[in-house]
Design an enzyme around this catalytic site. Structure first.
Site, PDB file in Angstrom:
ATOM      1  N   LYS A  11      50.679  28.525  71.491  1.00  0.00           N
ATOM      2  CA  LYS A  11      50.548  27.455  70.498  1.00  0.00           C
ATOM      3  C   LYS A  11      49.134  27.392  69.906  1.00  0.00           C
ATOM      4  O   LYS A  11      48.946  26.898  68.808  1.00  0.00           O
ATOM      5  CB  LYS A  11      50.966  26.125  71.098  1.00  0.00           C
ATOM      6  CG  LYS A  11      52.427  26.178  71.556  1.00  0.00           C
ATOM      7  CD  LYS A  11      53.166  24.915  71.472  1.00  0.00           C
ATOM      8  CE  LYS A  11      54.671  25.078  71.634  1.00  0.00           C
ATOM      9  NZ  LYS A  11      55.128  26.039  72.651  1.00  0.00           N
TER      10      LYS A  11
HETATM   11  C1  LIG Z   1      56.426  26.717  72.619  1.00  0.00           C
HETATM   12  C2  LIG Z   1      56.627  27.892  73.505  1.00  0.00           C
HETATM   13  C3  LIG Z   1      57.714  28.786  73.331  1.00  0.00           C
HETATM   14  C4  LIG Z   1      58.794  28.570  72.292  1.00  0.00           C
HETATM   15  O1  LIG Z   1      58.356  28.794  70.977  1.00  0.00           O
HETATM   16  P1  LIG Z   1      59.204  28.236  69.727  1.00  0.00           P
HETATM   17  O2  LIG Z   1      58.369  28.509  68.541  1.00  0.00           O
HETATM   18  O3  LIG Z   1      59.393  26.762  69.987  1.00  0.00           O
HETATM   19  O4  LIG Z   1      60.498  28.962  69.708  1.00  0.00           O
HETATM   20  C5  LIG Z   1      57.798  29.891  74.173  1.00  0.00           C
HETATM   21  N1  LIG Z   1      56.887  30.102  75.159  1.00  0.00           N
HETATM   22  C6  LIG Z   1      55.840  29.261  75.362  1.00  0.00           C
HETATM   23  C7  LIG Z   1      54.885  29.548  76.478  1.00  0.00           C
HETATM   24  C8  LIG Z   1      55.663  28.133  74.550  1.00  0.00           C
HETATM   25  O5  LIG Z   1      54.627  27.297  74.778  1.00  0.00           O
END
Ligand SMILES: *Cc1c(COP(=O)(O)O)cnc(C)c1O
Length: 494
Positions: free
Chosen positions: A113
């Site tokens: 993120k």
């Molecule tokens: C948020 C997240 C995801 C999922 O990503 P999306 O864009 O919501 O599909 C996968 N792995 C981790 C570690 C995350 O923090």
């Protein structure tokens, strides 16, 4: 480039700055660019020798046409500095046999993120100026873990913005809690809510829809905004790393220019994989997108038979960031493939009955690009252990879900293309489950699991995660959910 709604045909387009400032369209739809810009092979060649920051500015400038190239380059340089991300913000590593890993966890919070939440606050801050907004923005976040810390780290000390994060006392891991409690910065506040994630989230939603509160804040020169993954400002930076990874694979001699690859993404809200799909539509040589889910396999079923049905049991798994039953960004895929009318209809059915079924022809169009597979808990653990033992590579629980899906996809579909699997978190963010997967025994505790995993594998704990273990805990307040309005108001007007 104008931005339009996924739900209304003649929606008057807005600028990208406005889309980023407001987040959601007034008709309840999501913002999308009115057309997908193209990326030609000669442009790709030009990017081969460039840094991540320059690649980012080039891609972003195709969508964010009301920002200058210099502004975007400056945002990218500030966001993806070596100080924050190390040498390469999104390096590609190899697992052998034509399998590669795109590592997106080198940022300040050790999860992917950061890739969006380091640059989006800068785009947001510029957007305030471009929209003539003179009030202060207060970003409100309810978090079940990863987003809260990444948003705090991204918005800290950004001019014109304050941020307040609520996390539930029951529901975030000890490490995640420590990450938030130790957050530094002069424009932020963190509060624990007695309850679960739903309590925190419904409290935030209540505040967003409270008109009296909006008036009071407005009188004090403040407006509310959000940082969640349906904001276009979080999606667009994610397109960049797919282009960058392709360039790196070409530069490193792993693939020929123009060679098609497959991509496998551990998916929750469908944001990350949708960014890969946009890269494909722009012209990046991607063939199939493998959507990897955990035991909450609503997307696997959807991509198998065309029916989306959230009316099912919810499971808490080792990969909590993928524990989702409504993947909000799927709406953008429906819009891109089927247009506004059908999207609005399916979204209405989803909110009324929790389910919708695509027509055969509509479903066939989606199946041209996507395959869905899911990995259960047992197989996730087995994959972590096997990849470590065989490839000497330490992966987290979310990444393991995707690696296993990528392997099965290649077997089942006899796919011979090289495949890029997205690695979304450092193993240390989920150290206890990773430790248990490797040893079949439990670590002494959540915090102890970090050093015990390090002793076991000799892979270093990422510096920012190590730092939270010793930093002072600055945010210790715990409140009842009935106090959320009061603390928001106090913080906004302070
Ligand atoms: C948020 C997240 C995801 C999922 O990503 P999306 O864009 O919501 O599909 C996968 N792995 C981790 C570690 C995350 O923090």
């Amino acid at each position: 480039m104008k931005f339009i709604s996924t739900r209304t045909k003649d929606f008057a387009g807005v600028s990208s700055a406005y889309a980023i400032k407001t987040g959601l369209c007034s008709d309840g739809g999501l913002f999308m660019p009115e057309e997908i810009p193209s990326l030609t092979e000669s442009e790709l060649v030009e990017l081969l020798a460039e840094s991540y920051e320059v690649r980012a500015a080039r891609i972003l400038s195709k969508f964010l046409t009301d920002y200058t190239h210099d502004e975007l380059l400056e945002c990218a340089r500030g966001a993806y500095s070596a100080e924050k991300f190390g040498e390469h913000p999104a390096p590609v590593s190899t697992l052998g046999d034509g399998m590669y890993m795109l590592e997106l966890w080198h940022g300040p919070t050790s999860a992917f993120k950061d890739m969006a939440l380091q640059i989006m606050p800068r785009l947001f801050s510029l957007a305030l100026g471009k929209c003539g907004e003179e009030r202060t923005a207060l970003i409100l976040v309810a978090t079940s873990g990863d987003t809260g810390k990444a948003a705090l780290e991204g918005y800290r000390d950004v001019p014109g913005v304050k941020i307040k994060v609520f996390y539930p006392t029951g529901g975030v891991s000890r490490v995640q809690k420590l990450q938030m409690q130790t957050q530094e910065g002069s424009n932020l506040s963190v509060e624990a809510i007695v309850g679960n994630f739903d309590d925190a989230q419904s409290g935030v939603k209540r505040i967003f829809s409270d008109e009296k509160m909006a008036e009071e804040l407005n009188a004090g020169g403040v407006f509310l905004s959000s940082a969640n993954s349906i904001n276009w400002g979080r999606l667009v930076p994610q397109i960049v790393y797919y282009v960058s990874a392709y360039c790196d694979l070409v530069s490193q001699g792993e693939i020929a220019l123009g060679e098609k690859i497959d991509v496998c993404v551990p998916t929750g809200n469908f944001g990350n994989i949708f960014a890969a799909y946009i890269a494909k539509l722009m012209g990046l040589p991607i063939e199939t997108l493998v959507c990897a889910s955990n035991k909450n396999n609503v997307l696997t079923d959807f991509l198998e038979c065309g029916k989306y049905d959230r009316n099912r049991e919810f499971y808490t798994t080792m990969s909590p960031s993928m524990d989702i039953l409504i993947s909000s960004n799927l709406e953008r895929l429906l819009y891109t493939v089927l247009g506004t009318e059908k999207t609005a209809r399916y979204m209405r059915e989803l909110s009324e009955s929790g389910a919708y079924t695509l027509d055969g022809e509509d479903f066939a169009k989606i199946r041209e690009s996507f395959v869905g597979l899911y990995t259960d808990e047992e197989e996730t653990r087995e994959t972590i252990k096997r990849i470590y033992n065989e490839k000497n590579c330490l992966i987290d629980t979310h990444t393991a879900v995707a690696v296993s899906a990528a392997e099965r996809y290649r077997d089942t579909y006899k796919a011979e293309r090289k495949i890029l699997t997205v690695s979304t978190a450092s193993a240390y963010k989920f150290a206890r489950d990773v430790y248990r997967s490797l040893t079949d025994t439990d670590a002494s505790g959540d915090i102890e699991a970090l050093s015990e995993l390090e002793a076991l594998t000799s892979v270093k704990i990422p510096t920012p995660l190590r730092a939270v273990l010793t930093k002072p805990r600055l945010h210790n307040s715990v409140i009842d959910k009935s106090e959320m309005e009061r603390v928001v108001k106090e913080f906004a007007l302070s």
